[in-house]
Design a protein around this motif. Structure first.
Motif, PDB file in Angstrom:
ATOM      1  N   GLY A   1      -9.603  17.146  -7.201  1.00 24.64           N
ATOM      2  CA  GLY A   1      -8.713  16.148  -7.790  1.00 24.64           C
ATOM      3  C   GLY A   1      -9.003  14.719  -7.393  1.00 24.64           C
ATOM      4  O   GLY A   1      -8.312  13.796  -7.846  1.00 24.64           O
ATOM      5  N   LEU A   2     -10.037  14.487  -6.565  1.00 24.34           N
ATOM      6  CA  LEU A   2     -10.336  13.139  -6.108  1.00 24.34           C
ATOM      7  C   LEU A   2     -11.221  12.418  -7.117  1.00 24.34           C
ATOM      8  O   LEU A   2     -12.119  13.008  -7.709  1.00 24.34           O
ATOM      9  CB  LEU A   2     -11.046  13.189  -4.750  1.00 24.34           C
ATOM     10  N   GLY A   3     -10.982  11.123  -7.298  1.00 29.62           N
ATOM     11  CA  GLY A   3     -11.904  10.289  -8.044  1.00 29.62           C
ATOM     12  C   GLY A   3     -11.510  10.024  -9.480  1.00 29.62           C
ATOM     13  O   GLY A   3     -10.510  10.567  -9.986  1.00 29.62           O
ATOM     14  N   PRO A   4     -12.308   9.193 -10.163  1.00 29.22           N
ATOM     15  CA  PRO A   4     -11.986   8.805 -11.544  1.00 29.22           C
ATOM     16  C   PRO A   4     -11.911   9.966 -12.522  1.00 29.22           C
ATOM     17  O   PRO A   4     -11.229   9.859 -13.545  1.00 29.22           O
ATOM     18  CB  PRO A   4     -13.147   7.862 -11.908  1.00 29.22           C
ATOM     19  N   ASP A   5     -12.602  11.050 -12.238  1.00 27.60           N
ATOM     20  CA  ASP A   5     -12.493  12.236 -13.092  1.00 27.60           C
ATOM     21  C   ASP A   5     -11.328  13.125 -12.667  1.00 27.60           C
ATOM     22  O   ASP A   5     -11.081  14.163 -13.289  1.00 27.60           O
ATOM     23  CB  ASP A   5     -13.790  13.039 -13.063  1.00 27.60           C
ATOM     24  N   GLY A   6     -10.659  12.722 -11.591  1.00 27.03           N
ATOM     25  CA  GLY A   6      -9.489  13.447 -11.116  1.00 27.03           C
ATOM     26  C   GLY A   6      -8.247  12.585 -11.258  1.00 27.03           C
ATOM     27  O   GLY A   6      -7.926  12.116 -12.356  1.00 27.03           O
ATOM     28  N   HIS A   7      -7.586  12.334 -10.121  1.00 28.86           N
ATOM     29  CA  HIS A   7      -6.287  11.663 -10.183  1.00 28.86           C
ATOM     30  C   HIS A   7      -6.230  10.367  -9.387  1.00 28.86           C
ATOM     31  O   HIS A   7      -5.150   9.765  -9.273  1.00 28.86           O
ATOM     32  CB  HIS A   7      -5.199  12.616  -9.691  1.00 28.86           C
ATOM     33  N   THR A   8      -7.357   9.929  -8.822  1.00 22.32           N
ATOM     34  CA  THR A   8      -7.387   8.659  -8.089  1.00 22.32           C
ATOM     35  C   THR A   8      -8.437   7.751  -8.707  1.00 22.32           C
ATOM     36  O   THR A   8      -9.368   8.214  -9.359  1.00 22.32           O
ATOM     37  CB  THR A   8      -7.707   8.874  -6.599  1.00 22.32           C
ATOM     38  N   VAL A   9      -8.286   6.448  -8.474  1.00 29.13           N
ATOM     39  CA  VAL A   9      -9.266   5.491  -8.967  1.00 29.13           C
ATOM     40  C   VAL A   9     -10.237   5.148  -7.834  1.00 29.13           C
ATOM     41  O   VAL A   9     -10.072   5.570  -6.697  1.00 29.13           O
ATOM     42  CB  VAL A   9      -8.592   4.215  -9.515  1.00 29.13           C
ATOM     43  N   SER A  10     -11.252   4.363  -8.183  1.00 31.85           N
ATOM     44  CA  SER A  10     -12.299   4.019  -7.228  1.00 31.85           C
ATOM     45  C   SER A  10     -12.697   2.561  -7.413  1.00 31.85           C
ATOM     46  O   SER A  10     -12.591   2.006  -8.513  1.00 31.85           O
ATOM     47  CB  SER A  10     -13.524   4.925  -7.437  1.00 31.85           C
ATOM     48  N   ILE A  11     -13.182   1.936  -6.333  1.00 27.82           N
ATOM     49  CA  ILE A  11     -13.748   0.590  -6.412  1.00 27.82           C
ATOM     50  C   ILE A  11     -15.196   0.599  -5.926  1.00 27.82           C
ATOM     51  O   ILE A  11     -15.757  -0.446  -5.606  1.00 27.82           O
ATOM     52  CB  ILE A  11     -12.921  -0.428  -5.597  1.00 27.82           C
ATOM     53  N   CYS A  12     -15.813   1.769  -5.890  1.00 28.05           N
ATOM     54  CA  CYS A  12     -17.169   1.889  -5.355  1.00 28.05           C
ATOM     55  C   CYS A  12     -18.219   1.372  -6.323  1.00 28.05           C
ATOM     56  O   CYS A  12     -19.323   1.008  -5.911  1.00 28.05           O
ATOM     57  CB  CYS A  12     -17.469   3.340  -4.995  1.00 28.05           C
ATOM     58  N   HIS A  13     -17.941   1.384  -7.605  1.00 23.12           N
ATOM     59  CA  HIS A  13     -18.874   0.908  -8.632  1.00 23.12           C
ATOM     60  C   HIS A  13     -18.079   0.042  -9.598  1.00 23.12           C
ATOM     61  O   HIS A  13     -16.874   0.260  -9.802  1.00 23.12           O
ATOM     62  CB  HIS A  13     -19.509   2.093  -9.361  1.00 23.12           C
ATOM     63  N   VAL A  14     -18.742  -0.943 -10.187  1.00 23.43           N
ATOM     64  CA  VAL A  14     -18.021  -1.846 -11.079  1.00 23.43           C
ATOM     65  C   VAL A  14     -17.432  -1.096 -12.273  1.00 23.43           C
ATOM     66  O   VAL A  14     -16.343  -1.459 -12.763  1.00 23.43           O
ATOM     67  CB  VAL A  14     -18.925  -3.013 -11.535  1.00 23.43           C
ATOM     68  N   ASP A  15     -18.095  -0.037 -12.761  1.00 22.24           N
ATOM     69  CA  ASP A  15     -17.510   0.752 -13.849  1.00 22.24           C
ATOM     70  C   ASP A  15     -16.175   1.349 -13.416  1.00 22.24           C
ATOM     71  O   ASP A  15     -15.198   1.359 -14.185  1.00 22.24           O
ATOM     72  CB  ASP A  15     -18.457   1.887 -14.256  1.00 22.24           C
ATOM     73  N   HIS A  16     -16.155   1.858 -12.184  1.00 25.27           N
ATOM     74  CA  HIS A  16     -14.911   2.416 -11.655  1.00 25.27           C
ATOM     75  C   HIS A  16     -13.842   1.330 -11.511  1.00 25.27           C
ATOM     76  O   HIS A  16     -12.661   1.558 -11.791  1.00 25.27           O
ATOM     77  CB  HIS A  16     -15.148   3.061 -10.291  1.00 25.27           C
ATOM     78  N   ALA A  17     -14.259   0.153 -11.031  1.00 26.18           N
ATOM     79  CA  ALA A  17     -13.307  -0.935 -10.817  1.00 26.18           C
ATOM     80  C   ALA A  17     -12.685  -1.381 -12.140  1.00 26.18           C
ATOM     81  O   ALA A  17     -11.494  -1.706 -12.197  1.00 26.18           O
ATOM     82  CB  ALA A  17     -13.992  -2.103 -10.122  1.00 26.18           C
TER      83      ALA A  17
END
Length: 437
Positions: free
Chosen positions: A118-134
């Motif tokens: 469930g972790l990460g952009p394909d799950g239930h949290t967002v990310s700032i590790c890559h500009v696409d994620h941001a």
């Protein structure tokens, strides 16, 4: 005589400046080829600003093919699928192969979101590790503002880059207060660190006191020695661990919006290559940034293996900051020059750390020389000037990448920061979020 071919794998912060520095150091002695699955450089330290719409992605991007052409670097906009060190070959995803005399690996990490359900952009949290994620996080944040609720921010077990997690928590606090929504948003900081301000470095100066004080003043609760076991929609499952590794408390944290930094691992193209990587896929290097098994392979940046500062109840990685990366680049360039002259490499990187953690209305800066204690310099400070310094440095570094400049900047920044602090230039007015350039 045929010029040797130096292939640089990766075009991020480390790879881009490595291309510039190796070209400057070697001149026309070598053919330099950059391999990257994307042709845009992103200034990753600005991603937290992108995620709250203080920056647009275009402001922190540089198109690389033209600048690399000006610098005499061949640019191949295709990712690598594998490396065959015995044959001195990089396999590309389009079926081509690139033969090298020397290989410089600067791929950065692969983000291991899949290690926690469930972790990460394909799950239930967002990310700032890559500009696409941001950018995705910014869209989610806009939706969050329409119906605010609890926020959970932090870094999971095995993470090795904690500064951006603290930075983002404080930036969120600043933005929510500016919008007069902070009172509607309980915030919890969840981290695998054994204490607030550990940063994967066993603290730097008084980062423990500085960051705890900031979090108390901003009403941010925290859980340390935290192991995230899974994330459901709106609910994060966290085990708080005792010093002996036993479970102290289980937390089920409700959230409306969450950003958690993942653990890193080596990219798929290098993982499992015998003698090249550790079990996590990070590149093994000696003091000259060379792989001991394959000495014609160098590596730098986040993709290299660095042992932790010491045992912790929950796994904590060691950050590789821009200061360290520039130092690694300089050492690799100088060592390649020696090797091409028939000499043994002798240059070593100075693994020091410097960080500007912007909080939107202030921030914390720290410097560790060397990065792993005991240290010759163990310094940290806070103030509104950190926010202004981060803005200035962003512009400075982006200009460097656009112009293809190779001179080190982090060491100059470190000296300027300490000098400025000592003469008490700490009253520099910080730009507000609305006036970020």
């Amino acid at each position: 005589m045929t010029r040797p071919t130096i292939v640089i794998l990766g075009a991020g912060l480390g790879g881009a400046i490595a291309a510039y520095d190796i070209r400057r150091t070697l001149g026309a002695q070598a053919r330099i080829v950059m391999v990257s699955k994307g042709d845009i450089f992103h200034f990753t330290p600005s991603n937290p600003w992108v995620a709250v719409n203080w920056r647009k992605r275009e402001a922190i991007e540089v198109s690389l093919p033209e600048v690399m052409k000006r610098k005499g670097v061949e640019f191949i906009n295709v990712g690598a699928s594998g490396i065959r060190p015995a044959d001195k070959v990089v396999d590309l995803t389009d079926g081509r192969v690139i033969v090298y005399d020397y290989l410089v690996i600067a791929t950065g990490p692969e983000l291991a979101f899949d290690e926690i359900p469930g972790l990460g952009p394909d799950g239930h949290t967002v990310s700032i590790c890559h500009v696409d994620h941001a950018v995705e996080a910014a869209g989610a944040f806009d939706r969050f503002l329409e119906n605010p609720g609890p926020i959970v921010v932090g870094a999971v077990q095995g993470a090795s880059c904690f500064g951006p997690a603290y930075e983002f928590a404080m930036i969120l606090d600043t933005e929510l207060r500016r919008r007069k929504l902070r009172d509607k948003v309980p915030m919890t900081f969840v981290t695998s660190e054994p204490y607030i301000g550990h940063l994967g470095l066993d603290g730097v100066g008084d980062t423990k006191g500085l960051l705890e004080s900031e979090m108390r003043q901003r009403h941010i609760k925290w859980i340390t020695n935290a192991r995230v076991t899974g994330v459901d929609a709106g609910l994060m499952h966290v085990e708080e661990v005792n010093d002996d590794g036993t479970v102290k408390t289980v937390h089920d944290l409700p959230f409306t919006w969450s950003m958690m930094l993942p653990a890193f691992r080596g990219v798929e193209a290098v993982r499992g290559v015998e003698g090249l990587t550790n079990p996590r896929g990070f590149i093994l290097v000696d003091k000259h940034q060379r792989n001991p098994t394959w000495p014609d392979i160098f590596a730098l940046g986040v993709c290299i293996a660095i042992p932790p500062t010491g045992p912790t109840p929950v796994p904590v990685g060691v950050p590789k900051t821009g200061f360290m990366i520039e130092s690694m680049v300089s050492a690799i360039s100088a060592n390649l020059k020696q090797i091409l002259k028939g000499e043994a490499p002798s240059f070593e990187a100075s693994w020091n750390a410097i960080c500007l953690a912007d909080f939107g209305d202030g921030g914390v800066a720290f410097m560790a020389q060397p990065q792993i204690p005991p240290r010759n310099i163990n310094w940290s400070a806070s103030g509104r000037w950190v926010h202004a310094a981060k803005i200035a440095f962003e512009g400075y570094f982006l200009r460097k990448v656009r112009k293809g400049q190779a001179e080190p900047l982090y060491e100059k920044l470190a000296l300027d920061l300490i000098g400025a602090h000592k003469v008490r230039r700490v009253s520099t007015p910080a730009s507000t979020p609305e006036t970020l350039p």
